[in-house]
Scaffold this active site. Structure first.
Site, PDB file in Angstrom:
ATOM      1  N   ARG A  41      -5.114  15.097  25.733  1.00  0.00           N
ATOM      2  CA  ARG A  41      -6.093  15.914  25.023  1.00  0.00           C
ATOM      3  C   ARG A  41      -6.989  16.794  25.885  1.00  0.00           C
ATOM      4  NH1 ARG A  41      -8.231  11.172  21.329  1.00  0.00           N
ATOM      5  NH2 ARG A  41      -7.759  10.156  23.294  1.00  0.00           N
ATOM      6  N   ARG A  50       0.341  19.577  19.321  1.00  0.00           N
ATOM      7  CA  ARG A  50       0.211  18.368  18.507  1.00  0.00           C
ATOM      8  C   ARG A  50      -0.312  18.616  17.091  1.00  0.00           C
ATOM      9  NH1 ARG A  50      -1.230  13.524  19.657  1.00  0.00           N
ATOM     10  NH2 ARG A  50      -1.254  13.480  17.408  1.00  0.00           N
TER      11      ARG A  50
END
Ligand code: CP3
Length: 350
Positions: A41, A50
């Site tokens: 992330r 994603r």
């Protein structure tokens, strides 16, 4: 070594890479560096890929898992890729009802708490690992002489999720089961060792040049409980790849008291978290054991001169060991500025 002839460690040049040389106890010209959770992330290109896709679905899509694995290598110039997957992927492939809840972590449909629950667990069908092998093969085809690290969760850390049913602070239910029903505990850890060992082996046979066994939560145990009730199963997990002759790295959080016992399961390299300086870790383990670590992740958000001083101190203390691979003391926090990671790589290579 029983690796296939086309394995990158045999014919792809990863054996001469700085990472593998350091894992074997050598001191390459520059300090090799990679980051736990480098794929994920902190990267905008990861977040873009994603969108609308569940974590575990992404892990089981070979094209996607390969692309996500390569992103931090392209961006930061790190000395290794780590395969994008998760420690609970092999549990899912063995039929366990587990999902990864964003912001929380692995959550089970029904926790495994009794001997009957353990007896109902099924073995992992090797064919189910095909998407993992394909994701690894695609990745190493792109990586060339940059090694790919395969990984898996150690049996205790997997049990910490299985017994609790989700993330927990102290893993109390798992630590209770260990003593309340030793037979069920042994059966559970034996099952987890074989499932996670098969996951490791699939990654190595498909092209991973090293593996890291994560026992992230083992720091909650005493040395006595660790050695008697956990270590034999970690050794069982590693036994699935021992004949392949690849370096095995072992890591956990808060493991200053456990370093020697963890090394004794058959690890070649010890990953050290940021609660203990590398020179002290080396004193405890013996200077012949290569170390990996241990930049304090909290300092990634500090002003560069503060972080730079810290990174140079970590490298200096790492000289106490025969060899050192620079890494963080734990994973990259999601809010990290990726440019800071690139700067650390440049500093290590300078
Ligand atoms: O770059 C890498 O390090 C490779 C990828 C990797 C992931 N998980 C991807 C992931 C690795 C090595 C892991 C291992 C893992 N998973 C561990 C051991 C390492 C450690 O951090 O101690 C553990 C304990 C887990 C369990 C797990 N999975 C947790 C605690 C979380 C975070 C939950 C959250 O949302 O904060 C996950 C999910 C996970 N695994 C993410 C990633 C990139 C985030 C999922 C997302 O992007 O939505």
């Amino acid at each position: 070594m029983n690796l296939p002839a086309h394995h990158p460690l045999v014919d792809g040049g990863t054996a001469a890479s700085p990472l593998i040389r350091a894992y074997r106890g050598d001191r390459p010209e520059t300090t090799p560096v990679w980051f736990m959770r480098q794929a994920g992330r902190s990267l905008p290109e990861y977040r873009a890929l994603r969108v609308g896709m569940a974590m575990l679905d992404a892990c089981l899509d070979p094209e996607l898992s390969s692309e996500i694995t390569l992103q931090p290598v392209r961006r930061h110039g790190v000395d290794a890729a780590i395969f994008f997957s998760d420690i609970v992927v092999p549990l899912r492939l063995a039929g366990v009802d587990v999902d990864i809840v964003p912001g929380r972590g692995p959550v089970l449909g029904a926790p495994i708490r009794t001997a009957q629950d353990v007896a109902a667990l099924r073995a992992l069908d090797p064919a189910a690992l095909a998407p993992i092998a394909e994701g690894v093969a695609r990745t190493v085809a792109e990586l060339g002489s940059t090694p790919l690290i395969g990984f898996a969760g150690a049996p205790f850390t997997l049990a910490a999720y299985l017994v609790e049913g989700g993330p927990s602070k102290d893993h109390l239910r798992a630590r209770t089961l260990m003593h309340a029903d030793p037979a069920a505990w042994d059966a559970l850890l034996g099952w987890a060792a074989d499932v996670t060992g098969a996951f490791l082996r699939a990654q190595v046979l498909a092209g991973a040049s090293a593996v890291q066994l994560f026992d992230s939560w083992v720091g909650s145990l005493s040395v006595v409980d660790y050695e008697s009730r956990v270590a034999p199963f970690s050794a069982q997990a590693i036994s699935h790849v021992k004949d392949l002759g690849i370096p095995v790295v072992h890591f956990g959080v808060g493991t200053g008291e456990l370093l020697r016992s963890m090394h004794a399961i058959g690890a070649d390299v010890m990953g050290v978290d940021d609660r203990i300086p590398l020179d002290e870790a080396s004193r405890r383990l013996g200077s012949e054991v290569p170390l990996q670590g241990n930049i304090n992740p909290a300092l990634l958000a500090a002003p560069w001169p503060v972080l730079e001083r810290h990174v140079l101190d970590v490298i200096e203390r790492g000289r106490a060991a025969s060899a050192h691979v620079l890494n963080l003391g734990h994973g990259v926090p999601p809010e990290t500025d990726p440019d800071v990671l690139t700067r650390i790589v440049e500093l290590a290579h300078a």
